[in-house]
Design an enzyme around this catalytic site. Sequence first.
Site, PDB file in Angstrom:
ATOM      1  N   GLU A   1       0.839  -1.212   0.000  1.00  0.00           N
ATOM      2  CA  GLU A   1       0.000   0.000   0.000  1.00  0.00           C
ATOM      3  C   GLU A   1       0.871   1.258   0.000  1.00  0.00           C
ATOM      4  O   GLU A   1       0.819   2.045   0.943  1.00  0.00           O
ATOM      5  CB  GLU A   1      -0.897   0.011   1.247  1.00  0.00           C
TER       6      GLU A   1
ATOM      7  N   ARG B   1       3.110  19.891   6.321  1.00  0.00           N
ATOM      8  CA  ARG B   1       4.100  18.947   6.859  1.00  0.00           C
ATOM      9  C   ARG B   1       5.156  19.608   7.752  1.00  0.00           C
ATOM     10  O   ARG B   1       5.473  19.069   8.807  1.00  0.00           O
ATOM     11  CB  ARG B   1       4.755  18.125   5.739  1.00  0.00           C
TER      12      ARG B   1
ATOM     13  N   CYS C   1      -1.503  33.556  10.813  1.00  0.00           N
ATOM     14  CA  CYS C   1      -1.236  34.010  12.175  1.00  0.00           C
ATOM     15  C   CYS C   1      -0.994  32.845  13.121  1.00  0.00           C
ATOM     16  O   CYS C   1      -1.797  32.574  14.018  1.00  0.00           O
ATOM     17  CB  CYS C   1      -2.402  34.832  12.696  1.00  0.00           C
TER      18      CYS C   1
ATOM     19  N   TYR D   1       1.057  13.871   0.740  1.00  0.00           N
ATOM     20  CA  TYR D   1       0.681  14.570   1.975  1.00  0.00           C
ATOM     21  C   TYR D   1       0.921  16.078   1.872  1.00  0.00           C
ATOM     22  O   TYR D   1       1.203  16.746   2.859  1.00  0.00           O
ATOM     23  CB  TYR D   1       1.402  13.956   3.190  1.00  0.00           C
TER      24      TYR D   1
HETATM   25  C1  PLP Z   1      -0.940   5.937   5.246  1.00  0.00           C
HETATM   26  C2  PLP Z   1      -1.062   4.502   4.975  1.00  0.00           C
HETATM   27  C3  PLP Z   1      -0.337   3.922   3.913  1.00  0.00           C
HETATM   28  C4  PLP Z   1       0.607   4.702   3.031  1.00  0.00           C
HETATM   29  O1  PLP Z   1       1.772   5.073   3.673  1.00  0.00           O
HETATM   30  P1  PLP Z   1       3.002   5.695   2.848  1.00  0.00           P
HETATM   31  O2  PLP Z   1       3.995   6.027   3.870  1.00  0.00           O
HETATM   32  O3  PLP Z   1       2.481   6.901   2.125  1.00  0.00           O
HETATM   33  O4  PLP Z   1       3.476   4.640   1.889  1.00  0.00           O
HETATM   34  C5  PLP Z   1      -0.531   2.579   3.674  1.00  0.00           C
HETATM   35  N1  PLP Z   1      -1.351   1.818   4.439  1.00  0.00           N
HETATM   36  C6  PLP Z   1      -2.046   2.345   5.469  1.00  0.00           C
HETATM   37  C7  PLP Z   1      -2.932   1.459   6.266  1.00  0.00           C
HETATM   38  C8  PLP Z   1      -1.917   3.694   5.773  1.00  0.00           C
HETATM   39  O5  PLP Z   1      -2.582   4.201   6.822  1.00  0.00           O
END
Ligand code: PLP
Length: 404
Positions: free
Chosen positions: A268, A307, A338, A367
Site C-alpha cells: 500500500e 508537513r 497568524c 501529503y
Molecule cells: C498511510 C497509509 C499507507 C501509506 O503510507 P506511505 O507512507 O504513504 O506509503 C498505507 N497503508 C495504510 C494502512 C496507511 O494508513
Amino acid sequence: MKYINKKLTIEKVRIQDIAKKFGSPTYCYSYLQLKKNINNFKKNFKSFSPLICFAIKSNTNINLIREIKKFGLGADVVSMGELMMAVKAGISPKKIVFSGVGKTSDEISYAIEKKILLINAESESEIKEIDRIANFKKKKIQIGIRLNPNTDAKTLSQISTGKKENKFGVNERKFFELVDYCRNSKNIELKCLSVHIGSQILNYKPYEKMIKVVDRIINKINHKFEFIDLGGGMGISYEDNDKKLNYKKYSTIIKKFLKKHKSKIIFEPGRSIIGNAGILISKIIYIKENHKKNFVILDSAMNDLIRPALYGARHKTLPSTRRKKSSNQTYEVVGPICESTDKFITLKNFQELKEKDLIVMCDVGAYGMSLSSNYNIRLKPAEILIKGSKIKVIRKRQKYKDLM
Ligand SMILES: *Cc1c(COP(=O)(O)O)cnc(C)c1O
C-alpha cells in the site's frame, strides 16, 4: 528538475512560465517522475508480482489517480470518500483494500455494495459490525485483520503506527481470537493478514522485524491466508544525504517468507509513488527584517503544505532563478498565517532573495495537497501535471465563490 540557463525547469517547462500562466501557489507534478517511481517499485518486487494498492490519502487528485490506475495499480482507501474517488477514477473494486480504525456502518455497507477486494478490519467490534451487516445483506465478505506487530518503524513518532501503544490493528492474542471468530462466522471469509508499521521508513530492518512477527504468528495457527498485506511506508530522500531504503534486502526477506507461506503479497505505498513527483511553487510577497532575522514571506502557507508545521518536516527549497551571489544571510521562510508554526524552513548561506522571486519546495507530491485546508479562508492552490512540454491543469485554483 534541473537548471537550464539558470532557470529551474521541470521536464521541459520553466517554473517561471508556470507561475506566470497559472499564478501561485501552485502544485506541479511530473508525469515522468511518477512513471519512474511506479516502474521502479514494480521492478523491485517483480519476482513475486505483488498487488500494488496506491494509498489514496497521500494524493487524492482524480487525474493523478487515473494516471496511476493506467499502470495497473489498485487503491488503499481509508474512508468512503476515498473509496468513491478510487472507483470514480476507474480502479477496479477487485483491486481496492479498505483500511482504518473507525469505519462507520455506512462505510462498511458501501464497501460491501462495491464488492471491494478486502476490508482490513482493525478491531473485534469492527469485525462484529461487518458480520452483522453481511448477515443482513446475506452476503459473504472477504476481510483481512490488521495485526499490530509491535514493531518500531524508527521513523517520526507522529507517523509511526506499528507499536503496541498505537491505536492501529490488534495485538497477537486478540488476533488469534478473531481468527477463530471469523472461522465460525458464515458471513465472513478471512483472506488476509495485514500490517502497516508507519511511514517514511528508510531502514529495511523494521520491515524485517515485522515479517518475523508475521511469520511467527502464521506458524502458530492453522489458517491459510490468501493475501499478506504488508502496507506501505517506504521512505523517500527529502534531503540530499538521506539514505535510501534497501529494496533489494526487503524483497529478499519477503521471498524467503513466501517460500514458507505461499500467498499473494499486497503493498500500500503512497509516498514512494507520488512524493518526489510533486513541487509547490510559491512567490515571495515581502521580505522583512525583524530582530536581526530576515523573514521571507511567501504567498503559500501551512494551509497549503502543513508537513513542516505538523511534523517539523523539511522540504528542499530552491529558487526558480539562480543568481551568483550568496547572501551570507539567514532567511526564515514563512507563510502569512497568524500562527508561529506557519514556517517552512530556515535557509542559511542561500543566494540573495528578492521580493516577487519564485520559490520551489520539493518532494511535496505526497501529503501536500491532500492535507491542505482552507484555514484563514485561504483558497486551495491549483494543481498542474507536466508531461514533457505539455501542461495540464488537473485541479483549478479554488475561487472565493466556492467558499462564501
Ligand atoms: C498511510 C497509509 C499507507 C501509506 O503510507 P506511505 O507512507 O504513504 O506509503 C498505507 N497503508 C495504510 C494502512 C496507511 O494508513
